[in-house]
Design an enzyme around this catalytic site. Structure first.
Site, PDB file in Angstrom:
ATOM      1  N   ASP A 102       0.807  -1.225   0.000  1.00 36.96           N
ATOM      2  CA  ASP A 102       0.000   0.000   0.000  1.00 36.96           C
ATOM      3  C   ASP A 102       0.840   1.275   0.000  1.00 36.96           C
ATOM      4  OD1 ASP A 102      -2.250  -1.665   0.152  1.00 36.96           O
ATOM      5  OD2 ASP A 102      -2.150  -1.683   2.333  1.00 36.96           O
ATOM      6  N   GLY A 104      -4.625  -4.235  -3.737  1.00 44.17           N
ATOM      7  CA  GLY A 104      -5.615  -3.183  -3.939  1.00 44.17           C
ATOM      8  C   GLY A 104      -4.842  -1.946  -4.345  1.00 44.17           C
ATOM      9  N   HIS A 105      -4.911  -1.604  -5.604  1.00 44.80           N
ATOM     10  CA  HIS A 105      -4.113  -0.490  -6.133  1.00 44.80           C
ATOM     11  C   HIS A 105      -5.054   0.642  -6.547  1.00 44.80           C
ATOM     12  CE1 HIS A 105      -0.695  -3.553  -7.172  1.00 44.80           C
ATOM     13  NE2 HIS A 105      -0.928  -3.442  -5.896  1.00 44.80           N
ATOM     14  N   GLN A 134       1.857  -6.078  -3.265  1.00 42.55           N
ATOM     15  CA  GLN A 134       2.362  -6.199  -1.887  1.00 42.55           C
ATOM     16  C   GLN A 134       3.667  -5.392  -1.748  1.00 42.55           C
ATOM     17  OE1 GLN A 134       1.290  -9.562  -3.479  1.00 42.55           O
ATOM     18  NE2 GLN A 134      -0.604  -8.594  -2.880  1.00 42.55           N
ATOM     19  N   LYS A 189       1.808   2.190  -5.150  1.00 42.38           N
ATOM     20  CA  LYS A 189       2.333   1.647  -6.414  1.00 42.38           C
ATOM     21  C   LYS A 189       1.400   1.922  -7.583  1.00 42.38           C
ATOM     22  CE  LYS A 189       2.300  -2.390  -4.355  1.00 42.38           C
ATOM     23  NZ  LYS A 189       2.059  -2.027  -2.945  1.00 42.38           N
TER      24      LYS A 189
HETATM   25  P1  GDP Z   1      -0.796   0.385  -3.537  1.00 38.91           P
HETATM   26  O1  GDP Z   1      -1.381  -0.889  -3.055  1.00 38.91           O
HETATM   27  O2  GDP Z   1       0.672   0.461  -3.320  1.00 38.91           O
HETATM   28  O3  GDP Z   1      -1.161   0.708  -4.960  1.00 38.91           O
HETATM   29  O4  GDP Z   1      -1.425   1.526  -2.637  1.00 38.91           O
HETATM   30  P2  GDP Z   1      -2.976   1.664  -2.188  1.00 38.91           P
HETATM   31  O5  GDP Z   1      -3.748   2.179  -3.332  1.00 38.91           O
HETATM   32  O6  GDP Z   1      -3.449   0.427  -1.526  1.00 38.91           O
HETATM   33  O7  GDP Z   1      -2.843   2.722  -1.024  1.00 38.91           O
HETATM   34  C1  GDP Z   1      -2.316   3.986  -1.230  1.00 38.91           C
HETATM   35  C2  GDP Z   1      -3.381   5.016  -0.803  1.00 38.91           C
HETATM   36  O8  GDP Z   1      -2.778   6.283  -0.692  1.00 38.91           O
HETATM   37  C3  GDP Z   1      -4.480   5.191  -1.841  1.00 38.91           C
HETATM   38  O9  GDP Z   1      -5.669   5.524  -1.178  1.00 38.91           O
HETATM   39  C4  GDP Z   1      -3.990   6.353  -2.682  1.00 38.91           C
HETATM   40  O10 GDP Z   1      -5.039   7.069  -3.312  1.00 38.91           O
HETATM   41  C5  GDP Z   1      -3.315   7.203  -1.637  1.00 38.91           C
HETATM   42  N1  GDP Z   1      -2.157   7.984  -2.078  1.00 38.91           N
HETATM   43  C6  GDP Z   1      -1.186   7.642  -2.959  1.00 38.91           C
HETATM   44  N2  GDP Z   1      -0.226   8.586  -3.002  1.00 38.91           N
HETATM   45  C7  GDP Z   1      -0.602   9.558  -2.121  1.00 38.91           C
HETATM   46  C8  GDP Z   1      -0.015  10.785  -1.674  1.00 38.91           C
HETATM   47  O11 GDP Z   1       1.067  11.177  -2.091  1.00 38.91           O
HETATM   48  N3  GDP Z   1      -0.697  11.483  -0.734  1.00 38.91           N
HETATM   49  C9  GDP Z   1      -1.883  11.072  -0.221  1.00 38.91           C
HETATM   50  N4  GDP Z   1      -2.487  11.828   0.689  1.00 38.91           N
HETATM   51  N5  GDP Z   1      -2.478   9.926  -0.619  1.00 38.91           N
HETATM   52  C10 GDP Z   1      -1.830   9.174  -1.533  1.00 38.91           C
HETATM   53  P1  IMO Z   2      -0.972  -4.151  -2.227  1.00 36.76           P
HETATM   54  O1  IMO Z   2      -0.573  -4.717  -3.558  1.00 36.76           O
HETATM   55  C1  IMO Z   2      -0.939  -4.637   2.117  1.00 36.76           C
HETATM   56  C2  IMO Z   2      -0.878  -8.746   3.630  1.00 36.76           C
HETATM   57  C3  IMO Z   2      -2.094  -9.183   4.423  1.00 36.76           C
HETATM   58  C4  IMO Z   2      -1.446 -10.160   5.392  1.00 36.76           C
HETATM   59  C5  IMO Z   2      -0.379 -10.830   4.531  1.00 36.76           C
HETATM   60  C6  IMO Z   2      -0.803 -12.171   3.940  1.00 36.76           C
HETATM   61  O2  IMO Z   2      -2.252  -3.410  -2.262  1.00 36.76           O
HETATM   62  O3  IMO Z   2       0.144  -3.411  -1.588  1.00 36.76           O
HETATM   63  P2  IMO Z   2      -2.414 -12.833   1.930  1.00 36.76           P
HETATM   64  O4  IMO Z   2      -3.881 -12.610   1.724  1.00 36.76           O
HETATM   65  O5  IMO Z   2      -1.555 -12.253   0.849  1.00 36.76           O
HETATM   66  O6  IMO Z   2      -2.079 -14.262   2.201  1.00 36.76           O
HETATM   67  O7  IMO Z   2      -2.073 -12.043   3.293  1.00 36.76           O
HETATM   68  O8  IMO Z   2      -0.103  -9.928   3.464  1.00 36.76           O
HETATM   69  N1  IMO Z   2      -1.177  -8.212   2.285  1.00 36.76           N
HETATM   70  C7  IMO Z   2      -1.144  -6.907   1.974  1.00 36.76           C
HETATM   71  N2  IMO Z   2      -0.934  -5.820   2.747  1.00 36.76           N
HETATM   72  N3  IMO Z   2      -1.110  -4.477   0.788  1.00 36.76           N
HETATM   73  C8  IMO Z   2      -1.292  -5.563  -0.007  1.00 36.76           C
HETATM   74  O9  IMO Z   2      -1.311  -5.471  -1.360  1.00 36.76           O
HETATM   75  C9  IMO Z   2      -1.355  -6.835   0.587  1.00 36.76           C
HETATM   76  N4  IMO Z   2      -1.534  -8.096   0.101  1.00 36.76           N
HETATM   77  C10 IMO Z   2      -1.402  -8.921   1.153  1.00 36.76           C
HETATM   78  O10 IMO Z   2      -2.689  -8.094   5.081  1.00 36.76           O
HETATM   79  O11 IMO Z   2      -0.778  -9.453   6.407  1.00 36.76           O
HETATM   80 MG    MG Z   3      -2.900  -1.572  -1.771  1.00 38.11          MG
END
Ligand code: GDP
Ligand code: IMO
Ligand code: MG
Length: 430
Positions: A14, A41-42, A225, A17
């Site tokens: 998270d 979850g991107h 991840q 990416k």
């Molecule tokens: P990913 O899994 O690495 O793609 O990241 P996620 O989408 O799960 O989580 C990142 C969260 O931070 C999302 O809600 C994005 O919209 C938000 N986000 C990304 N970059 C920034 C930033 O620079 N500032 C803020 N405030 N939010 C951001």
């Molecule tokens: P993105 O791509 C954050 C974590 C779960 C748990 C561990 C194992 O959005 O960054 P799993 O279901 O993969 O067997 O769970 O990995 N986990 C993540 N945490 N972002 C993710 O994906 C994750 N995908 C798995 O919370 O701790």
């Molecule tokens: Mg994510």
């Protein structure tokens, strides 16, 4: 000159990416997922409109960008078709833009049932998985009993393989977890209709990528991840079941390691983690709450609250090494805007010793106490800032200090969730 660039997470996921892949793929011919599944979850925010992608590569919204799901991914037909129809209902031509490797593993309802039953049985020792069946699907792959996309072309053999798999998992569900079995017939009937929709998308991804390379096109590889969730190099056993680090690009797509030109590590300006496991710089105080609130730190897919803490340079230095990072992408700097003091962990105290490197035995991480450096906060808004000149001097100090501690430059700074809230100091494709 064409370039092949990897974007991956350096922490526990998270990091942002998805936003970066969506932004940078404007210059790429292809975006490729190489591991993980719908546990990812991107989030992409484009002109205020939010899209959360789980299995789809984050280039899917771009016309002219070919998206690929590589052999290292575990793909649930249920999750995939749901995501595909959500996007197609919004006018995104997924069937035209996306192709799936014939060697990609198929994630079945049995995997989800086993994942959830196992977590329940673990009680307080649970991993905190996403409950999506990721672990059990990778287990079947490694045990050489898994089903792959190429089996969709041979229904008779598929039926036999699935029956054996159903028996295996049902035995476990019934006798070990005391749960109801799931009938093979129900699963197979549903799968047969799903196969019809998925089959036209199945290709030899390795050959397609090789052709793109020959044609001197830019390719972007999207990690899911983060480094510390890597099955081998992460905080085992509190990890996911795939290799999330840079080596997985090659094994998860068939694109050899020498063809990769740059690896960009996405890192938050602080650290978060969902699920269980050690987290030395975790904050249990008001500052932690403030970061969670300002950063909206709730899982994009599961909605679970994310644990928050200070930036940890010890962990980052490990991420730099194991991924051979070329540079960093620093995200969510704006979340720290209101703080008067910002801390950075640069070493751990462990049984009276000072550690600058991550202990190999990760059980020891539980016993590590962070040693902090303190920096003054900038206490002004960086939200949406798009040039370094408009960045408060103390924020620039913070960034330079992180560069120094991690030993790699920050090439991109993200100052908000929208695609446009970004400072690109050095574009990986130009
Ligand atoms: P990913 O899994 O690495 O793609 O990241 P996620 O989408 O799960 O989580 C990142 C969260 O931070 C999302 O809600 C994005 O919209 C938000 N986000 C990304 N970059 C920034 C930033 O620079 N500032 C803020 N405030 N939010 C951001
Ligand atoms: P993105 O791509 C954050 C974590 C779960 C748990 C561990 C194992 O959005 O960054 P799993 O279901 O993969 O067997 O769970 O990995 N986990 C993540 N945490 N972002 C993710 O994906 C994750 N995908 C798995 O919370 O701790
Ligand atoms: Mg994510």
């Amino acid at each position: 000159m064409s370039k092949n660039v990897v974007i991956l997470g350096t922490q526990w996921g998270d990091e942002g990416k998805g936003k970066l892949v969506d932004l940078l793929c404007e210059q790429a011919a292809a975006v490729v997922r190489y591991q993980g599944g719908h546990n990812a979850g991107h989030t992409l925010i484009i002109n205020g409109e939010k899209t959360v992608l789980r299995l789809m590569p984050s280039g899917i919204l771009h016309d002219g960008v070919q998206c690929f799901i590589g052999n290292g991914v575990v793909l649930s037909p249920d999750a995939f078709l749901q995501e595909m129809s959500e996007l197609e209902n919004r006018g995104v031509p997924v069937a035209q833009r996306l192709r799936i490797s014939s060697a990609c593993s198929v994630l079945l309802p049995y995997h989800i049932l086993v994942d959830q039953a196992r977590e329940k049985a673990r009680g307080n020792n649970k991993i905190g998985t996403t409950g999506r069946g990721i672990g059990p699907c990778y287990e079947d792959k490694v045990a050489r009993r898994g089903i792959r996309m190429m089996d969709f072309f041979h229904l008779d053999q598929l039926s036999e393989k699935l029956k054996a798999l159903a028996d295996y998992h049902n035995f476990q569900l019934k006798n070990y977890f005391q749960q109801e079995e799931l009938s093979f017939e129900i699963v197979f009937e549903k799968l047969k209709t799903q196969i019809e929709k998925i089959r036209p998308l199945i290709v030899d991804v390795t050959a397609r990528l090789s052709a793109l390379k020959q044609a001197k096109k830019n390719i972007l590889f999207e990690g899911a991840q983060g480094t510390l969730l890597d099955i081998d190099l992460g905080t085992y056993p509190f990890v996911t079941s795939s290799n999330t680090t840079a080596g997985a690009v090659s094994t998860g797509t068939g694109f050899g390691p020498r063809y990769i030109d740059a690896v960009l590590g996405v890192t938050k300006a602080y650290v978060t983690r969902v699920g269980s496991g050690p987290f030395p710089t975790e904050l249990h105080d008001e500052t932690g709450k403030l970061i969670a609130e300002r950063g909206k730190e709730f899982g994009s897919v599961t909605g679970r609250p994310r644990r928050c803490g200070w930036f940890d340079a010890v962990l980052m230095r490990r991420a730099v090494v194991v991924n051979s990072l070329s540079s960093l992408v620093l995200t969510k700097l704006d979340v720290l805007d209101t703080l008067s003091e910002i801390k950075i962990c640069n070493a751990y105290r462990y049984r009276g010793e000072i550690l600058r490197d991550l202990p190999m035995d990760l059980c020891d991480l539980e016993a590590c106490e962070p040693i902090y450096e303190s920096m003054p906060g900038w206490q002004s808004s960086t939200f949406g800032v798009t040039t370094l000149e408009n960045m408060p001097p103390l924020a620039k100090n913070y960034i330079s200090h992180l560069e120094k501690l991690c030993g790699v430059p920050v090439d991109i700074i993200s100052t908000g969730p929208d695609r446009d809230h970004t400072i690109i100091l050095k574009h990986p494709f130009t």
